[in-house]
Design a protein around this motif. Sequence first.
Motif, short mmCIF file in Angstrom:
data_model
loop_
_atom_site.label_atom_id
_atom_site.label_comp_id
_atom_site.label_asym_id
_atom_site.label_seq_id
_atom_site.Cartn_x
_atom_site.Cartn_y
_atom_site.Cartn_z
N HIS A 235 0.87 -1.18 0.00
CA HIS A 235 0.00 0.00 0.00
C HIS A 235 0.90 1.23 0.00
CE1 HIS A 235 -3.55 2.25 2.14
NE2 HIS A 235 -3.34 2.66 0.90
N ASP A 236 0.84 1.99 -1.06
CA ASP A 236 1.73 3.14 -1.21
C ASP A 236 1.33 4.28 -0.26
OD1 ASP A 236 3.32 5.20 -1.97
OD2 ASP A 236 2.70 5.24 -4.08
N LEU A 237 2.10 4.42 0.82
CA LEU A 237 1.82 5.48 1.80
C LEU A 237 2.94 6.53 1.81
CD1 LEU A 237 0.80 3.23 4.87
CD2 LEU A 237 -0.74 4.40 3.30
N LEU A 238 3.78 6.53 0.76
CA LEU A 238 4.99 7.36 0.78
C LEU A 238 4.65 8.83 1.04
CD1 LEU A 238 8.06 7.52 0.47
CD2 LEU A 238 7.74 7.74 -1.99
N GLU A 239 3.76 9.39 0.23
CA GLU A 239 3.45 10.82 0.39
C GLU A 239 2.70 11.08 1.68
OE1 GLU A 239 1.92 12.79 -2.99
OE2 GLU A 239 3.68 12.26 -4.19
N GLY A 240 1.75 10.18 1.99
CA GLY A 240 0.96 10.34 3.21
C GLY A 240 1.85 10.35 4.45
N ASN A 241 2.85 9.48 4.45
CA ASN A 241 3.72 9.43 5.62
C ASN A 241 4.51 10.72 5.81
OD1 ASN A 241 3.04 6.96 6.66
ND2 ASN A 241 4.60 5.81 5.55
N PHE A 242 4.85 11.38 4.70
CA PHE A 242 5.61 12.63 4.82
C PHE A 242 4.70 13.86 4.96
CE2 PHE A 242 9.19 10.09 3.28
CZ PHE A 242 10.21 10.60 4.05
N SER A 243 3.38 13.64 4.89
CA SER A 243 2.46 14.77 5.04
C SER A 243 2.59 15.37 6.44
CB SER A 243 1.02 14.27 4.81
OG SER A 243 0.11 15.12 5.45
N LYS A 244 2.48 16.69 6.52
CA LYS A 244 2.59 17.34 7.84
C LYS A 244 1.32 17.15 8.65
CE LYS A 244 5.71 21.00 6.35
NZ LYS A 244 5.87 22.42 6.04
N THR A 245 0.24 16.81 7.99
CA THR A 245 -1.05 16.79 8.69
C THR A 245 -1.75 15.44 8.74
OG1 THR A 245 -2.07 17.46 6.62
CG2 THR A 245 -1.59 19.21 8.22
N LYS A 246 -1.37 14.50 7.88
CA LYS A 246 -2.18 13.28 7.78
C LYS A 246 -2.18 12.47 9.08
CE LYS A 246 -3.55 9.43 5.11
NZ LYS A 246 -3.53 8.59 4.00
N TYR A 247 -1.03 12.27 9.67
CA TYR A 247 -0.94 11.49 10.92
C TYR A 247 -0.46 12.40 12.04
CZ TYR A 247 -1.23 7.57 7.69
OH TYR A 247 -1.62 6.71 6.71
N TYR A 248 -0.99 12.19 13.22
CA TYR A 248 -0.65 13.00 14.38
C TYR A 248 0.86 12.99 14.61
CZ TYR A 248 -0.23 14.26 19.30
OH TYR A 248 0.13 14.84 20.48
N ASP A 249 1.46 14.18 14.57
CA ASP A 249 2.88 14.33 14.89
C ASP A 249 3.77 13.41 14.03
OD1 ASP A 249 4.98 15.46 16.28
OD2 ASP A 249 4.95 13.95 17.88
N LEU A 250 3.34 13.14 12.82
CA LEU A 250 4.10 12.29 11.87
C LEU A 250 4.52 10.95 12.48
CD1 LEU A 250 4.62 15.39 10.82
CD2 LEU A 250 6.32 14.29 9.37
#
Length: 486
Positions: A235-250
């Motif tokens: 599951h390609d999460l590359l961009e999501g993981n680097f997003s500043k907002t997608k996950y709490y405190d990265l």
Amino acid sequence: MAEILIPIHLNIAIMDKKRRDLLKLSGLAGIGIAGSSLVPQLTQASIFNTMAQANPSTSAQTFNMCGFAAAPIDNVRIGFIGLGNRGPAAVERIKLIQGVSINGLCDIRKEKADEVLKSLEGSAHHPQLYTGKEEEWKRMCDRADIDLIYIATPWSMHTPMAVYAMNKGKHVCVEVPAAKTIDECWQLVETSEKTRRHCMILENCCYDFFELLTLNLARQGFFGEIVHTEGAYLHDLLEGNFSKTKYYDLWRLKENLRNGNLYPTHGLGPIAQLMNINRGEKMDYLVSLSGNDFQMGKMADELAANDAFYKPYAGKHWRGNINTTIIKTQGGRTIMLQHDVTSPNVYSRIHKVSGTKASALKYPLPGKIAVGHEDWLSEKEMQELENKYQPPIVKKLGEVAKQVGGHGGMDFLMDWRTMDCLRNGLPLDIDVYDAALWSSIAPLTEVSVANRSKAMDVPDFTRGAWKTNKPVDILLQKGGDTKVIS
Ligand SMILES: NC(=O)c1ccc[n+]([C@@H]2O[C@H](COP(=O)([O-])OP(=O)(O)OC[C@H]3O[C@@H](n4cnc5c(N)ncnc54)[C@H](O)[C@@H]3O)[C@@H](O)[C@H]2O)c1
């Protein structure tokens, strides 16, 4: 004797005292506890394996939670912790189930709890909010009028929250993975056995339609002997993981500084059930191999070059992009697991079953079944097979679940079934031994990867009870009377 490298977060120093004492008892005292990252602290490969087993020979199972039925709870009172991406969707689903009360909502970010509270306006649910402080969730767990704590927080909080909640007399449903270290896995097992509270890992993929079909086919002997299975999280999460907002405190990006199969349970849960692992069969050992990182470091460095926010992530050693793990079972069967959350793959959990009489492969969709080497069954033959072998939960609630949604309906089947079991006082389909075993694969692969794919013994969290534990009930013979509110 070759040295074995233990990633620092799996260091013996952060183990529970009881298990450190067990190691001393087994003559392994005096092991160095030093170093920063991957340091050769332990001098024998066997030590990690001993650690992983937490020496079952000296600690017997105190109570068997497999097949355990708690007293029926007519109205299941729930407190949710973690209302980011996943938590609010769970609240939406749960509120459609008869006989539940949402009594508490907790998120460190007040705005997240406020949003969910707003979504409950006009419903029968009037939860109290717990926000703003790191440990507010404890106050919610301390309440007497809550039966179940439902946890959807970052991974490192899962075990501390689940253990605290069980010690406060609550059943627990915890998102995947339930634990990050072998020590945490044992904490879950020991606490669940001691408190006799359920600790279910929310492995929704066990309730997906094709997976349920293959589970029932396996039960009916359709595959013959199951020889090999495969599962994955591609599951390609590359961009999501680097997003500043997608996950709490990265938090999710930071997890990728570990190296191994970090998220094994979506692929593993359904095939473990299908192979009756922990219930007549057991995993023996695994070997795990990761290639290099070709994507994450590059992306971190590029982002950091233009944005100071990303500077802490530059120049780091990231997880090898693709991990492949093979597991051998006590019964001589094999399991292959893959993990890849950075390559531009079409989403897949593989879900392959190889038996002596037939085989199945879910991805690429649609799922396929074969009874010989010539070809997959035709669409018509598949339809006939589904009509005949779809398990009762799908016949009863499949259409409703598809309408409610949540990964195509599987999330709702999982929540409905879990609430129905609690309301009827039935064992849950997924118990603490499954939670511990499926989660333990990540730390075991980390050590194997760090040691040229060294074979790692897989702990037997059931401490021998796997020999007599009964397979999961998929016939819906009891219960099944919980209504869906339209
Ligand atoms: N089963 C599935 O299909 C599936 C899908 C997505 C996510 N997940 C799992 O769900 C979990 C949550 O993932 P997510 O995408 O929602 O992450 P997220 O970052 O969006 O949500 C986590 C939430 O936890 C809150 N939180 C952090 N510290 C807290 C604390 N001390 N007290 C209370 N709340 C706190 C954050 O504010 C955030 O809102 C993860 O374990 C993930 O693996 C499972």
